[in-house]
Design a protein around this motif. Structure first.
Motif, PDB file in Angstrom:
ATOM      1  N   GLU A   1     -14.633  -2.435 -10.427  1.00 20.79           N
ATOM      2  CA  GLU A   1     -14.318  -1.025 -10.655  1.00 20.79           C
ATOM      3  C   GLU A   1     -15.097  -0.157  -9.674  1.00 20.79           C
ATOM      4  O   GLU A   1     -16.302  -0.343  -9.479  1.00 20.79           O
TER       5      GLU A   1
ATOM      6  N   ASN B   1     -11.335   3.371 -10.360  1.00 22.40           N
ATOM      7  CA  ASN B   1     -10.189   2.607  -9.876  1.00 22.40           C
ATOM      8  C   ASN B   1     -10.555   1.131  -9.836  1.00 22.40           C
ATOM      9  O   ASN B   1     -11.717   0.771  -9.660  1.00 22.40           O
TER      10      ASN B   1
ATOM     11  N   PRO C   1      -7.263  -2.428  -2.776  1.00 23.80           N
ATOM     12  CA  PRO C   1      -6.948  -2.003  -4.143  1.00 23.80           C
ATOM     13  C   PRO C   1      -6.349  -3.154  -4.936  1.00 23.80           C
ATOM     14  O   PRO C   1      -5.644  -4.002  -4.369  1.00 23.80           O
TER      15      PRO C   1
ATOM     16  N   ASP D   1      -3.094  -1.234  -9.343  1.00 22.34           N
ATOM     17  CA  ASP D   1      -3.777   0.064  -9.413  1.00 22.34           C
ATOM     18  C   ASP D   1      -3.799   0.767  -8.050  1.00 22.34           C
ATOM     19  O   ASP D   1      -4.786   1.380  -7.675  1.00 22.34           O
TER      20      ASP D   1
ATOM     21  N   LYS E   1      -2.931   3.704  -5.701  1.00 22.61           N
ATOM     22  CA  LYS E   1      -2.594   5.122  -5.819  1.00 22.61           C
ATOM     23  C   LYS E   1      -2.622   5.744  -4.428  1.00 22.61           C
ATOM     24  O   LYS E   1      -3.594   5.589  -3.690  1.00 22.61           O
TER      25      LYS E   1
ATOM     26  N   ASN F   1      -6.531   5.315  -3.862  1.00 18.59           N
ATOM     27  CA  ASN F   1      -7.002   3.934  -3.937  1.00 18.59           C
ATOM     28  C   ASN F   1      -6.062   3.044  -3.123  1.00 18.59           C
ATOM     29  O   ASN F   1      -5.523   2.071  -3.618  1.00 18.59           O
TER      30      ASN F   1
END
Length: 205
Positions: free
Chosen positions: A101, A105, A137, A141, A143, A147
């Motif tokens: 983490e 993210n 990433p 997840d 983005k 991320n």
């Protein structure tokens, strides 16, 4: 200055603990191999995937993340493909990695590592190599503009395993793995990672 010294001490302590744990697992697997060896014919291609977990500790030169805190992590993906050069030695490509983490993210630190695997005993093997570190990433997840950065560098890996079950060309093993890597970030920054995992490996030889 004191802060830098403390970080260095913590980093060295973490590395020493990982090395001690790795050595302990190696000694345990060696001690378990007290039964007479049975000849095993290994040839052709190797395919292995493993499931497990462990610890990942990261630090970047920008100071956003430090080795002060380790994270529990799942090892994913953890794959190995290879070819037997003889009954004891194989050339392989390992794909280790852990989810971690970072700023709310999920990311993945792993690598693509050309390596060699050698069976010290009929059931006990050692495995290691050096190759490409990948910081990216987590696929679930990603983005846009948040991320979505992929970073690359260099990683080294060492692992050991003990085959607790074998039948024909299938083997189930318990294994431990240590990965040290550095990925280059934007600008002149970089991110270092120390990963230690324990898991179950499913191999087809």
């Amino acid at each position: 200055m004191t802060s830098i010294k403390m970080k260095t001490i913590k980093k060295q302590t973490l590395l020493k603990m990982a090395c001690v744990a790795f050595a302990l697992v190696s000694n345990i697997t060696y001690a378990q191999n007290t039964n007479p060896e049975t000849s095993t014919e290994r040839e052709g291609f190797i395919i292995e995937f493993s499931v497990g977990g462990g610890l990942i500790s990261l630090e970047d030169s920008a100071g956003i993340q430090t080795f002060d805190k380790s994270q529990g992590a799942f090892s994913f993906p953890d794959l190995k493909l290879g070819y037997m050069l003889n009954e004891k030695l194989a050339i392989t490509a390992a794909i280790p990695g852990n989810i971690y983490e970072f700023q709310d993210n999920d990311r993945h630190f792993g690598g693509f590592i050309p390596s060699l695997q050698y069976w010290v005993k009929d059931r006990w093997w050692i495995h290691g190599g050096i190759g490409l570190a990948i910081d990216a990433p987590a696929l679930y997840d990603i983005k846009d503009d948040v991320n979505d950065d992929w970073n690359f560098g260099c990683a080294v890996m060492a692992s050991t395993g003990y085959e607790i079950y074998k039948k024909k060309n299938f083997a189930l093993n318990v294994q431990s793995k240590l990965v040290l890597g550095r990925a280059n970030l934007d600008g002149d920054d970089h991110r270092d990672a120390v990963i230690f995992n324990i898991g179950l490996g499913f191999s087809w030889l």
